[in-house]
Design a protein around this motif. Sequence first.
Motif, PDB file in Angstrom:
ATOM      1  N   UNK A   1      23.769  48.857  92.087  1.00 42.54           N
ATOM      2  CA  UNK A   1      24.095  49.392  90.755  1.00 42.54           C
ATOM      3  C   UNK A   1      23.087  50.466  90.356  1.00 42.54           C
ATOM      4  N   UNK A   2      21.823  50.222  90.693  1.00 38.91           N
ATOM      5  CA  UNK A   2      20.755  51.156  90.297  1.00 38.91           C
ATOM      6  C   UNK A   2      20.822  52.505  91.019  1.00 38.91           C
ATOM      7  N   UNK A   3      21.667  52.606  92.052  1.00 39.06           N
ATOM      8  CA  UNK A   3      21.823  53.877  92.770  1.00 39.06           C
ATOM      9  C   UNK A   3      22.512  54.935  91.890  1.00 39.06           C
ATOM     10  N   UNK A   4      23.292  54.461  90.911  1.00 35.41           N
ATOM     11  CA  UNK A   4      24.033  55.384  90.029  1.00 35.41           C
ATOM     12  C   UNK A   4      23.684  55.064  88.583  1.00 35.41           C
ATOM     13  N   UNK A   5      23.297  56.065  87.818  1.00 35.02           N
ATOM     14  CA  UNK A   5      22.943  55.843  86.414  1.00 35.02           C
ATOM     15  C   UNK A   5      24.179  55.489  85.590  1.00 35.02           C
ATOM     16  N   UNK A   6      23.961  54.832  84.461  1.00 34.67           N
ATOM     17  CA  UNK A   6      25.064  54.449  83.564  1.00 34.67           C
ATOM     18  C   UNK A   6      25.810  55.674  83.069  1.00 34.67           C
ATOM     19  N   UNK A   7      25.047  56.706  82.716  1.00 33.73           N
ATOM     20  CA  UNK A   7      25.647  57.950  82.209  1.00 33.73           C
ATOM     21  C   UNK A   7      26.573  58.576  83.252  1.00 33.73           C
ATOM     22  N   UNK A   8      26.115  58.599  84.501  1.00 31.71           N
ATOM     23  CA  UNK A   8      26.864  59.204  85.600  1.00 31.71           C
ATOM     24  C   UNK A   8      28.116  58.376  85.918  1.00 31.71           C
ATOM     25  N   UNK A   9      27.936  57.042  86.011  1.00 34.03           N
ATOM     26  CA  UNK A   9      29.055  56.142  86.339  1.00 34.03           C
ATOM     27  C   UNK A   9      30.141  56.199  85.270  1.00 34.03           C
ATOM     28  N   UNK A  10      29.737  56.247  84.006  1.00 33.91           N
ATOM     29  CA  UNK A  10      30.705  56.287  82.904  1.00 33.91           C
ATOM     30  C   UNK A  10      31.456  57.615  82.872  1.00 33.91           C
ATOM     31  N   UNK A  11      30.737  58.706  83.149  1.00 33.76           N
ATOM     32  CA  UNK A  11      31.356  60.032  83.105  1.00 33.76           C
ATOM     33  C   UNK A  11      32.437  60.173  84.181  1.00 33.76           C
ATOM     34  N   UNK A  12      32.128  59.733  85.403  1.00 34.22           N
ATOM     35  CA  UNK A  12      33.070  59.898  86.516  1.00 34.22           C
ATOM     36  C   UNK A  12      33.995  58.686  86.704  1.00 34.22           C
ATOM     37  N   UNK A  13      33.791  57.619  85.895  1.00 38.34           N
ATOM     38  CA  UNK A  13      34.584  56.388  86.018  1.00 38.34           C
ATOM     39  C   UNK A  13      34.530  55.854  87.452  1.00 38.34           C
ATOM     40  N   UNK A  14      33.295  55.613  87.907  1.00 36.25           N
ATOM     41  CA  UNK A  14      33.093  55.059  89.246  1.00 36.25           C
ATOM     42  C   UNK A  14      32.183  53.838  89.164  1.00 36.25           C
ATOM     43  N   UNK A  15      32.285  52.946  90.152  1.00 37.14           N
ATOM     44  CA  UNK A  15      31.388  51.796  90.239  1.00 37.14           C
ATOM     45  C   UNK A  15      30.835  51.725  91.662  1.00 37.14           C
ATOM     46  N   UNK A  16      29.499  51.797  91.844  1.00 37.68           N
ATOM     47  CA  UNK A  16      28.928  51.619  93.180  1.00 37.68           C
ATOM     48  C   UNK A  16      29.054  50.154  93.588  1.00 37.68           C
TER      49      UNK A  16
END
Length: 570
Positions: free
Chosen positions: A78-93
């Motif tokens: 989860x920590x590989x992708x920031x919350x801001x980035x994940x929310x913007x692109x609608x992705x989940x690592x």
Amino acid sequence: MPTKENLLVGRILVEENIITSEQLEAGLKEQKRTGDFICTTLVKLGFAPQEKVFSVLSRQLNIPYVKLKDKEIPQNVIEKVSAKFASHYKIVPIEYRDNTLVIAMANPLDTRTLDDINLLLGIEVKAVLSSEVEINEELRKYYGVGADTLEQIMAQKEFSGEIQMQAEKTEDIETLAEDASIIKFVNQILSEAVKDRATDIHIEPFQDELRVRFRIDGVLYKINIPGTIRYFHPAIISRIKVMAQMNIAEHRMPQDGRIKIKVAERELDLRISTLPTAFGEGVHMRILSSHSFLELEKLGLAQCDLAIIENVIKKPHGIIFVTGPTGSGKSTTLYASLAKINSMETKIITIEDPIEYQLKGINQMQVIPKIGFDFAIGLRHILRHDPDVIMVGEVRDYETAEIAIRSALTGHLVFSTLHTNDAAGAITRLVDMGVEPFLVSSSLECLIAQRLVRLICPKCKTAISGHKKADILKQAHEEKIETSEIELFEGKGCQECRFTGYRGRTGIYEILRISEPIREMIVTKSTSQQIKQKAIAEGMRTLRRDGLCKVLRGLTTLSEVMRVSQQETT
């Protein structure tokens, strides 16, 4: 024009007979408006089940379909992708191996987004397929509500500890949520609460955290919020105070206020209360919908009990008390009763603390303790306005009780509430307040005790057998309830019900009609237990019995009924 990938996917689904050509055309039209992936749009429109759409797409495109709700994702991934980035692109690592990050996307054919992600993360990225609904759930689960907003505020150093905003009468949450600020974060909390069907929001400061909890179906749940929320505690409280038109400079005294908000075209009222604690101010928000109170027929009353209530509320005079603890649905029952008898020929006046729902055609007043306007004073003035029906929010003292009872004796129908455990206990409570037993006996028409029980979730409802079923049948046998050829149920727990097995609530009731023998018992100061036993002998259903009947009908569970009702003694 629809994108190539949306057309390709749509044609695959038509060829596989998942949707028709007409449905694809309608879906593409809606997709153009929303900008969603075509699969998400088709599922939202109800043209095809999610499981089928994504399974077919996975097979045809040779891209794995992952059910995120069944997967536990390590924190280091989860920590590989920031919350801001994940929310913007609608992705989940979801996985990291061999220097490759596996991410779940609703549209893995979107090569532009994949290129952006590759570039920004600086590592190899592989996409798998998942639904937008599940991706949004996982974002909330692993990052927390409003995580992207808090990250943005921290990064941009917008937080100054003091927020200057302009109060508005109605806050349109969806419009304001576009701003990365404390405003947006508070709005995200409110939106999440409404989405989760919460009735209350609790924001509670402690030494090392700021805890947020929602009350859903009568039970409190901690909401996953990033730990950095504690740095914004003063700003969050200030924002809520501004919205509720409170004094933002006052931190030592409790304050009360109201907010009108608009979420998904629904207008809601929020009752706000602040409380100074050892670690700062806490906030409680009660969420009220102007359309959420129910009709009398939809409260969960048995036909025999409904007939009793419909009969007594049509009487020209007398007093009807609804009893139970805070949050047991008393106000809903009162409002439903008033709505039933509301007409052009009847003048109804209420005095409440506070006015929870506004009813058309009914004169409603709110007590204002700061200026000395309490229930007793309001009740005296109500009588000068020629009412037919009076509703007093709560009888708390002798003065209010006496005026209410004397009003019932002088030709008015009076509704009110008391905090007692059962129906018969209301009689003892009134006498303990100092009201003469003969006045209680002469004025009372009906006592209604109630509780709210959670309903079994329809999505994960399963039949039970063995000792669980035997325990229920034993209880029913003790209550002399017919149980032949009956099937019993419980909820297994699913995503729909937050894995509780319950979704929604209904009422269980104990309705004590004041008969002549019971009036005599009141005058002779019989105990509440003696009065209760007489009422049972006359046919009254106790809270426990009414609850068991709902268990036998497959609506709730024995453990839920036991949780909210006390053991009856015979």
